[in-house]
Write a protein that holds these residues in place. Structure first.
Motif, PDB file in Angstrom:
ATOM      1  N   ASP A 253       0.856  -1.171   0.000  1.00  0.00           N
ATOM      2  CA  ASP A 253       0.000   0.000   0.000  1.00  0.00           C
ATOM      3  C   ASP A 253       0.901   1.232   0.000  1.00  0.00           C
ATOM      4  OD1 ASP A 253      -2.188   1.615   0.025  1.00  0.00           O
ATOM      5  OD2 ASP A 253      -3.083   0.724   1.801  1.00  0.00           O
ATOM      6  N   ILE A 254       0.371   2.316  -0.451  1.00  0.00           N
ATOM      7  CA  ILE A 254       1.110   3.577  -0.474  1.00  0.00           C
ATOM      8  C   ILE A 254       0.282   4.599   0.295  1.00  0.00           C
ATOM      9  CG2 ILE A 254       1.955   5.445  -1.928  1.00  0.00           C
ATOM     10  CD1 ILE A 254       2.332   3.333  -4.157  1.00  0.00           C
ATOM     11  N   ILE A 255       0.924   5.269   1.206  1.00  0.00           N
ATOM     12  CA  ILE A 255       0.264   6.331   1.954  1.00  0.00           C
ATOM     13  C   ILE A 255       0.938   7.637   1.559  1.00  0.00           C
ATOM     14  CG2 ILE A 255      -0.192   7.277   4.240  1.00  0.00           C
ATOM     15  CD1 ILE A 255      -0.103   4.380   5.292  1.00  0.00           C
ATOM     16  N   THR A 256       0.139   8.544   1.044  1.00  0.00           N
ATOM     17  CA  THR A 256       0.677   9.833   0.627  1.00  0.00           C
ATOM     18  C   THR A 256       0.279  10.896   1.646  1.00  0.00           C
ATOM     19  OG1 THR A 256      -1.282  10.434  -0.656  1.00  0.00           O
ATOM     20  CG2 THR A 256       0.439   9.168  -1.800  1.00  0.00           C
ATOM     21  N   ALA A 257       0.899  12.034   1.552  1.00  0.00           N
ATOM     22  CA  ALA A 257       0.580  13.137   2.453  1.00  0.00           C
ATOM     23  C   ALA A 257      -0.883  13.543   2.318  1.00  0.00           C
ATOM     24  CB  ALA A 257       1.491  14.328   2.168  1.00  0.00           C
ATOM     25  N   ASP A 258      -1.417  13.467   1.116  1.00  0.00           N
ATOM     26  CA  ASP A 258      -2.824  13.816   0.904  1.00  0.00           C
ATOM     27  C   ASP A 258      -3.776  12.863   1.616  1.00  0.00           C
ATOM     28  OD1 ASP A 258      -2.231  16.033  -0.590  1.00  0.00           O
ATOM     29  OD2 ASP A 258      -2.424  14.996  -2.525  1.00  0.00           O
ATOM     30  N   ASP A 259      -3.338  11.624   1.859  1.00  0.00           N
ATOM     31  CA  ASP A 259      -4.187  10.655   2.558  1.00  0.00           C
ATOM     32  C   ASP A 259      -4.443  11.058   4.003  1.00  0.00           C
ATOM     33  OD1 ASP A 259      -4.430   8.969   0.354  1.00  0.00           O
ATOM     34  OD2 ASP A 259      -2.653   7.800   0.904  1.00  0.00           O
TER      35      ASP A 259
ATOM     36  N   GLN B 195      -3.571  14.349   5.346  1.00  0.00           N
ATOM     37  CA  GLN B 195      -3.680  15.802   5.551  1.00  0.00           C
ATOM     38  C   GLN B 195      -5.087  16.168   6.000  1.00  0.00           C
ATOM     39  OE1 GLN B 195      -1.059  17.934   5.092  1.00  0.00           O
ATOM     40  NE2 GLN B 195      -2.325  19.540   5.974  1.00  0.00           N
TER      41      GLN B 195
END
Length: 189
Positions: free
Chosen positions: A89-95, A97
Motif C-alpha cells: 500500500d502507499i500512503i501519501t501526504a494527501d491521505d 492531511q
C-alpha cells in the motif's frame, strides 16, 4: 454556489455524531478447528516425507509352516514450493492531511494510527487468503484468489484418487439414509 461534497460540514473536525467501523467478518472456521499445525519457514520450498505402512491380518497356520513376512514400509518425499502472498500500500501526504481521527469529533488522525489501521487491513487480507488456502487443502485442491487457478492439487501430488458420492436428493423414493452412510464410508476411506 459551490456544490462540492467535500466542502460540506460532514467532513469537518467538529460535526461527527457517531462512527461505525464496518469491517467484514474474517473467516476462521478451519483455523479454529485446529486441523493444521503451522510454523513459518525461511526457505521458498519445503519437503513432506510420507511413510506408507500397511495393516494386515496374519493367517492361522500350522506350527511347522513358514511365518508370513511382515515387510517394511515404503517412504517417499514430496517437495512443494511455498506460496508468495505479496501485498503493498502507499500512503501519501494527501491521505492524512487534515484527516479527522476515526470516531472522534475534533481530534486529528495521527500518522501512526493511520498506518496501524492500514497494516491491520493488510493483515486481515492475508489471514483471509491463508484461511481460503486451508479450505482448499481440506478439499484436495489449493486454489488461487481467482477461484479457478490450481496452486497445488494434493490428489495428484500424493497419488490419491478423489472419492465422490452423488446423493439422489431429487428422488422421493431414494434411501437417503443409506446414501449418506455410503458417503460417510467413502469419506472415512
Amino acid at each position: 454556489m459551490d456544490t462540492s461534497i467535500f466542502n460540506h460540514d460532514a467532513f469537518s473536525l467538529s460535526s461527527l455524531t457517531v462512527a461505525i467501523n464496518e469491517a467484514p467478518a474474517l473467516p476462521s472456521r478451519i483455523r479454529r478447528l485446529g486441523l493444521f499445525e503451522e510454523e513459518g519457514i525461511l526457505t521458498t520450498s519445503f519437503t513432506v516425507e510420507k511413510d506408507v505402512d500397511t495393516l494386515a491380518l496374519i493367517p492361522n497356520q500350522s506350527r511347522s509352516a513358514t511365518p508370513v513376512t511382515t515387510g517394511g514400509s515404503t517412504r517417499s518425499l514430496r517437495t512443494f514450493s511455498t506460496t508468495h502472498l505479496p501485498t503493498q500500500d502507499i500512503i501519501t501526504a494527501d491521505d492524512i492531511q487534515n484527516l479527522r481521527a476515526f470516531g472522534m469529533a475534533s481530534e486529528v488522525e495521527t500518522m501512526r494510527a493511520f498506518v496501524d489501521r492500514r497494516l491491520a487491513k493488510m493483515r486481515r487480507r492475508i489471514d483471509a487468503t491463508i484461511e481460503y488456502q486451508r479450505v482448499g487443502a481440506t478439499k484436495g485442491q489449493i486454489l488461487d484468489a481467482d477461484g479457478t487457478t490450481v496452486i497445488t492439487n494434493l490428489f495428484t501430488e500424493f497419488g490419491i484418487t478423489q472419492n465422490t458420492h452423488a446423493l439422489s436428493l431429487n428422488n422421493a423414493n431414494a434411501d437417503l439414509r443409506g446414501e449418506v452412510l455410503a458417503a460417510l464410508e467413502k469419506a472415512e476411506e
